[in-house]
Design a protein around this motif. Structure first.
Motif, mmCIF file in Angstrom:
data_model
loop_
_atom_site.group_PDB
_atom_site.id
_atom_site.type_symbol
_atom_site.label_atom_id
_atom_site.label_comp_id
_atom_site.label_asym_id
_atom_site.label_seq_id
_atom_site.Cartn_x
_atom_site.Cartn_y
_atom_site.Cartn_z
ATOM 1 N N GLY A 55 0.782 -1.229 0.000
ATOM 2 C CA GLY A 55 0.000 0.000 0.000
ATOM 3 C C GLY A 55 0.814 1.278 0.000
ATOM 4 N N ILE A 56 2.138 1.211 -0.102
ATOM 5 C CA ILE A 56 2.955 2.417 0.024
ATOM 6 C C ILE A 56 2.457 3.509 -0.915
ATOM 7 N N ARG A 57 2.283 4.703 -0.351
ATOM 8 C CA ARG A 57 1.674 5.809 -1.080
ATOM 9 C C ARG A 57 2.138 7.122 -0.469
ATOM 10 N N SER A 58 1.813 8.189 -1.148
ATOM 11 C CA SER A 58 2.142 9.510 -0.620
ATOM 12 C C SER A 58 1.208 9.852 0.537
ATOM 13 N N ASP A 59 1.726 10.646 1.471
ATOM 14 C CA ASP A 59 0.827 11.171 2.503
ATOM 15 C C ASP A 59 0.618 12.664 2.290
ATOM 16 N N SER A 60 1.009 13.143 1.096
ATOM 17 C CA SER A 60 0.703 14.499 0.640
ATOM 18 C C SER A 60 0.049 14.386 -0.723
ATOM 19 N N ASP A 61 -0.717 15.393 -1.090
ATOM 20 C CA ASP A 61 -1.340 15.347 -2.408
ATOM 21 C C ASP A 61 -0.274 15.580 -3.475
ATOM 22 N N MET A 62 -0.453 14.933 -4.621
ATOM 23 C CA MET A 62 0.569 14.971 -5.665
ATOM 24 C C MET A 62 0.588 16.289 -6.435
ATOM 25 N N HIS A 63 -0.351 17.174 -6.171
ATOM 26 C CA HIS A 63 -0.292 18.497 -6.801
ATOM 27 C C HIS A 63 0.687 19.403 -6.064
ATOM 28 N N THR A 64 1.105 18.996 -4.839
ATOM 29 C CA THR A 64 2.168 19.713 -4.146
ATOM 30 C C THR A 64 3.398 18.827 -3.953
ATOM 31 N N LEU A 65 3.233 17.508 -3.910
ATOM 32 C CA LEU A 65 4.392 16.621 -3.876
ATOM 33 C C LEU A 65 4.997 16.503 -5.273
ATOM 34 N N GLY A 66 4.204 16.814 -6.296
ATOM 35 C CA GLY A 66 4.744 16.918 -7.643
ATOM 36 C C GLY A 66 5.514 18.225 -7.798
ATOM 37 N N ASP A 68 6.814 21.879 -9.454
ATOM 38 C CA ASP A 68 6.100 23.055 -9.951
ATOM 39 C C ASP A 68 6.079 23.093 -11.482
ATOM 40 N N PHE A 69 7.001 22.396 -12.137
ATOM 41 C CA PHE A 69 7.127 22.467 -13.593
ATOM 42 C C PHE A 69 6.488 21.288 -14.330
ATOM 43 N N GLU A 70 6.009 20.293 -13.607
ATOM 44 C CA GLU A 70 5.505 19.080 -14.269
ATOM 45 C C GLU A 70 4.136 18.697 -13.719
ATOM 46 N N PRO A 71 3.066 18.888 -14.485
ATOM 47 C CA PRO A 71 1.720 18.558 -13.995
ATOM 48 C C PRO A 71 1.577 17.091 -13.594
ATOM 49 N N TRP A 72 0.738 16.878 -12.585
ATOM 50 C CA TRP A 72 0.366 15.528 -12.169
ATOM 51 C C TRP A 72 -0.868 15.133 -12.965
ATOM 52 N N ARG A 73 -0.803 14.026 -13.677
ATOM 53 C CA ARG A 73 -1.859 13.683 -14.625
ATOM 54 C C ARG A 73 -2.795 12.573 -14.166
ATOM 55 N N HIS A 74 -2.452 11.900 -13.083
ATOM 56 C CA HIS A 74 -3.288 10.786 -12.645
ATOM 57 C C HIS A 74 -4.576 11.287 -11.983
ATOM 58 N N ALA A 83 2.828 4.807 -9.239
ATOM 59 C CA ALA A 83 2.420 6.003 -9.989
ATOM 60 C C ALA A 83 3.451 7.125 -9.831
ATOM 61 N N ILE A 84 4.014 7.261 -8.640
ATOM 62 C CA ILE A 84 5.032 8.285 -8.410
ATOM 63 C C ILE A 84 6.295 7.970 -9.211
ATOM 64 N N LEU A 85 6.679 6.700 -9.245
ATOM 65 C CA LEU A 85 7.852 6.299 -10.023
ATOM 66 C C LEU A 85 7.622 6.515 -11.520
ATOM 67 N N GLU A 86 6.417 6.271 -11.977
ATOM 68 C CA GLU A 86 6.089 6.534 -13.380
ATOM 69 C C GLU A 86 6.255 8.021 -13.700
ATOM 70 N N TYR A 87 5.818 8.859 -12.789
ATOM 71 C CA TYR A 87 5.941 10.317 -12.928
ATOM 72 C C TYR A 87 7.413 10.718 -13.028
#
Length: 502
Positions: A55-66, A68-74, A83-87
């Motif tokens: 279940g390992i996942r972010s504990d922050s939203d990916m619009h701020t853990l992503g 500033d220059f690369e949109p999060w598309r999921h 998904a983070i590794l794919e990004y």
């Protein structure tokens, strides 16, 4: 000019979020500087590749853990590790960063020599041999914890005959279907593991010594997904990111200013998920919200597992480990075939690299942070230590941008030493602040190794992103504290710069 140039203008240590972010910023903002990324592991991703627990996942939203220059598309803004590794992999491929990464390179030591304006970096390769790289500037994106050794609370597992696993070293293909699992701990890792393992295990018990503040939110950001449908991708991301930064800031400040109000809000959300009969004591920590990081429960998955009878949360102290489980000081016995010790991490400074200046060891706990990025009287070194009250990448972005500004200023002025100079007189006048105003165990255990902190800029690791972002972007690089000099015959060493500044 130096007789021979270093191997690279910038050596980036670590191919996780921080290191990849720095490389991407350099490609955009300092493209005339050469760089390499050295990564001790065989894959990029840092934390998101190292940890393999269920279940390992972010504990922050990916619009701020992503970035500033690369949109999060999921669709999901609370994302799992794949998904983070794919990004991250998409970024290194689209921005031609991958060819700069050297895997299996573990940095052992780094010595900066003033007269050469370069770091001499000793690296251990996978076969045990050593190699040597020189660089004008060193950027440490090596994270904040010890990759080799997690925190050990000193448990004696006595007569327990089952498997004992720490999440940092999760075994491949662990079979826990139909088995009883006790997860010791109540932090983000435990809160992630319990509902994930509960899908297959007979039962999963989260054993907490003290409760943790938890809050539930949807894994999908409805507003973000709507904006992506009606607006250009980058604009939608920018708006969502700004919204979420504001919400993080508002939530943190409200928790500090009105803790009782926030407690009531958190309890109401738990009651909504578990029903009016929930045990309030189980979710009532002895500290206020945001004195430690809140634990995210996306889509109320932990609470759903509890309602289904597949998971439970028990508060108590361990007396001993016995055959078949754990005995608490209350006398209660928790059956277990597998024990997961989600007991936390060990902080590490500078990736445990032996850093020195002209052969003299650098003790980071004796130096002050400069703008949460560099250190007093230490040339050409920058680090990333992300926010405790917001997403890690927010600091990684502003530090990367700032270092690019420093690099460009050095190139424009023909200088090769950038040193945040702190004179003894100025240091004596500093009023020190607690580097971390958080009571989390891993923070308290590691404070003795952390750099010093002032109550005021610039000698400070601040915890207010909105303020930091503005100052890091708009304050002049050449601020009279960060000094730019040349190496060689006309150069000043760091000590000479101090004397000149006095």
């Amino acid at each position: 000019m130096l007789a021979t140039p270093p191997d690279f203008d910038v050596l980036i240590v670590g191919a996780g979020i921080s290191g990849i972010g720095m490389a991407a910023h350099m490609e955009m903002k300092a493209p005339h500087h050469s760089y390499a990324i050295v990564e001790r592991r065989d894959n990029l991703g840092g934390t998101w590749d190292l940890f393999r627990y269920p279940g390992i996942r972010s504990d922050s939203d990916m619009h701020t853990l992503g970035f500033d220059f690369e949109p999060w598309r999921h669709e999901k803004s609370i994302a799992d590790a794949p998904a983070i590794l794919e990004y991250l992999n998409r970024i290194v491929d689209e921005r031609d960063i991958r060819r700069h990464i050297r895997y299996g390179h573990k940095v052992i030591s780094a010595d900066f020599r003033d007269d050469e304006a370069r770091w001499h970096v000793e690296i251990e390769l996978k076969d045990g041999s050593r190699t040597h790289i020189t660089a004008n500037f060193l950027y440490l994106g090596s994270g904040y914890y010890d990759y080799d050794e997690p925190y050990d609370p000193g448990f004696d597992f006595g007569e327990f005959e089952g498997q004992v696993i720490h999440p940092q070293f999760w075994p491949e293909n662990l079979d826990y279907e139909g088995r009883k699992v006790v997860v010791v701990g109540s932090g983000a890792t435990a809160v992630t593991i319990v509902p994930s393992m509960a899908e297959k295990a007979a039962k999963v018990t989260m054993l907490q010594r003290t409760p943790t503040w938890m809050f539930s939110r949807p894994a999908k950001d409805g507003i973000a997904n709507f904006l992506r449908k009606v607006l250009p991708e980058k604009l939608a991301y920018k708006i969502t990111r700004k919204k979420n930064i504001w919400m993080q800031d508002y939530a943190f400040k409200t928790a500090r200013d009105k803790p009782e109000k926030v407690k009531d809000t958190l309890w109401k959300k738990i009651e909504k998920a578990l029903g009016p009969g929930f045990d309030k004591d189980t979710f009532s920590p002895p500290y206020n919200p945001w004195e430690q990081r809140l634990c995210l429960v996306p889509d109320a998955d932990l609470f759903e597992a509890m309602k289904a009878g597949k998971a439970e949360v028990v508060t108590g102290h361990i007396e001993r480990f016995e055959k078949g489980g754990v005995r608490l000081t209350s006398g209660e016995f928790l059956e277990a075939d597998i024990i997961i010790t989600a007991t936390g991490l060990k902080l590490a400074v500078a990736g445990k690299i032996a850093v020195s200046l002209n052969g003299e060891p650098v003790n980071f706990h004796e130096r002050f942070y400069y703008k949460g990025c560099m250190f007093s009287n230490l040339p050409n070194l920058a680090v990333v230590f992300g926010y405790l009250n917001a997403s890690w990448t927010l600091r990684a972005d502003i530090n990367s941008d700032f270092v690019c500004r420093v690099l460009n200023h050095m190139r424009a002025t023909g200088t090769d030493l950038a040193t945040p100079v702190l004179t003894p007189e100025a240091e004596a006048a500093i009023v020190e602040d607690d580097v971390f105003d958080f009571s989390s165990g891993y923070i308290q255990r590691g404070k003795h190794i952390m750099p010093r902190n002032s109550i005021e800029y610039p000698w400070r690791l601040n915890q207010e992103y909105v303020v930091d972002r503005k100052r890091m972007a708009e304050d002049p690089v050449d601020d009279g504290i960060l000094t730019f000099t040349r190496a060689g015959a006309n150069a000043q060493s760091a000590d000479e710069q101090l004397e000149a500044a006095e």
